[in-house]
Design an enzyme around this catalytic site. Structure first.
Site, mmCIF file in Angstrom:
data_model
loop_
_atom_site.group_PDB
_atom_site.id
_atom_site.type_symbol
_atom_site.label_atom_id
_atom_site.label_comp_id
_atom_site.label_asym_id
_atom_site.label_seq_id
_atom_site.Cartn_x
_atom_site.Cartn_y
_atom_site.Cartn_z
ATOM 1 C CG ASP A 105 -2.049 1.013 1.117
ATOM 2 O OD1 ASP A 105 -2.467 1.315 -0.019
ATOM 3 O OD2 ASP A 105 -2.507 1.505 2.162
ATOM 4 C CG ASP A 143 -5.720 -0.415 -4.509
ATOM 5 O OD1 ASP A 143 -6.645 -0.369 -5.341
ATOM 6 O OD2 ASP A 143 -5.894 -0.307 -3.288
ATOM 7 C CG ASP A 282 -12.991 -0.832 2.574
ATOM 8 O OD1 ASP A 282 -12.411 -1.862 2.222
ATOM 9 O OD2 ASP A 282 -14.066 -0.460 2.072
#
Length: 326
Positions: A105, A143, A282
């Site tokens: 991330d 992502d 989330d």
């Protein structure tokens, strides 16, 4: 460029691949794994486990619906065998999400992932061994392509992974992010660097709340730039309009989107899927809520209660559910 494109087309015809060419690149033939397929209902999903543990029949709209299985590290591989056995027994297509890229991330709140490229390559090898000959649809690294920390090293790692999975007979859908993140041209260029020529297609809207219509329009623009690859769209939480600020964390309100189908009737859409497990957090938006990835029955209740397509009785049963909801 013209000679490269002609050569690519001639090679495709001679080899019988007919996979298409774009920008002088040869694309692998589409195998259309979702056509006529039965999607697997995972009886060990987070929602199914919570329902069974708490006798919570109001969770049926989520627990009894096909959804993807996430592989976020080696520990998740240990429970994969029974899921694959069920898929073979039911002649169903399993959908797994690989989410373990290094710097996952970009050092953000969902950080983690493999320690480095070598560890990631070993994890992919372990995954291929665990999948065995059970042909699987793989959503590859949500992502990762759209992220700020995308670079040549990440692109090469994704391309190698796509090739490894495809060579093993699996159907790869590289994640492309969502329609309000990056433009089609930028994403298409990143997808080409990440091995889209060997992938079955790409995924759109994973863990996000953009509408199916917007996701489809954006995905079509991307598809035209990457050899007409097909897309899958995550509808697990897009039943209500997306929040105006595009917040990534738990949004309120939100509702379940259209149920999964392998016959969506949309151009170049292979399937509508619940890729993100409905009810999983989330991450808290400054509120006292579970950390990202933790199943939250309260969020599941909200998703069901606000799902515009569910029968009123199902919505009311969820809305009236009482403790325990944590």
């Amino acid at each position: 460029m013209r000679s490269a494109l002609l050569a690519c087309t001639l090679a495709a015809v001679l080899l019988g691949t007919l996979g298409g060419c774009a920008g002088g690149e040869e694309y692998a033939p589409l195998r259309h794994p979702f056509r006529g397929a039965t999607l697997l209902v995972d009886t060990d999903s987070p929602a199914a486990r919570w329902r069974d543990d708490h006798d919570a029949a109001w969770l049926d709209p989520i627990a009894d619906t096909p959804q993807a299985r996430w592989l976020t590290g080696p520990d998740d591989l240990t429970d994969l065998a029974p899921v694959l056995a069920t898929a073979r027994r039911r002649k169903a297509l399993p959908v797994v999400v690989i989410y373990h890229i290094p710097n996952r991330d970009c050092a953000g709140p969902s950080g983690g992932g493999a320690a480095d490229g070598d560890a990631y390559t070993e994890f992919i090898a372990q995954t291929v061994r665990r999948l065995g000959d059970t042909r699987t649809a793989v959503i590859l690294e949500p992502d990762a392509v759209a992220a700020e920390c995308f670079d040549d090293a990440r692109a090469d790692l994704l391309a190698d992974t796509t090739r490894t999975l495809a060579d093993a007979g699996h159907h790869v859908y590289l994640d492309a992010g969502h329609s309000r993140w990056r433009g089609p041209k930028e994403i298409a260029e990143r997808l080409r660097r990440s091995g889209i020529t060997r992938a079955e297609g790409f995924s759109v809207n994973v863990s996000n709340r953009q509408s199916t219509a917007d996701s489809h329009r954006w995905g079509l623009a991307v598809s035209r730039l990457v050899g007409d690859r097909e897309m899958v769209i995550d509808t697990s939480r897009n039943g209500l309009p997306a929040p105006p600020d595009d917040q990534w964390c738990n949004s309120t309100p939100e509702g379940l989107g259209a149920p999964p189908t392998t016959d969506p009737g949309l151009e170049r859409v292979a399937a509508l899927l619940w890729i993100k497990s409905p009810g999983e957090s989330d991450g808290p938006c400054g509120r006292a809520e579970p950390a990202a990835g933790v199943f939250s029955p309260a969020r599941a209740r909200a998703l069901i209660s606000a799902a515009p397509w569910l029968p009123a009785a199902a919505r009311q049963a969820a809305a009236g559910a009482r403790a325990p909801l944590s």
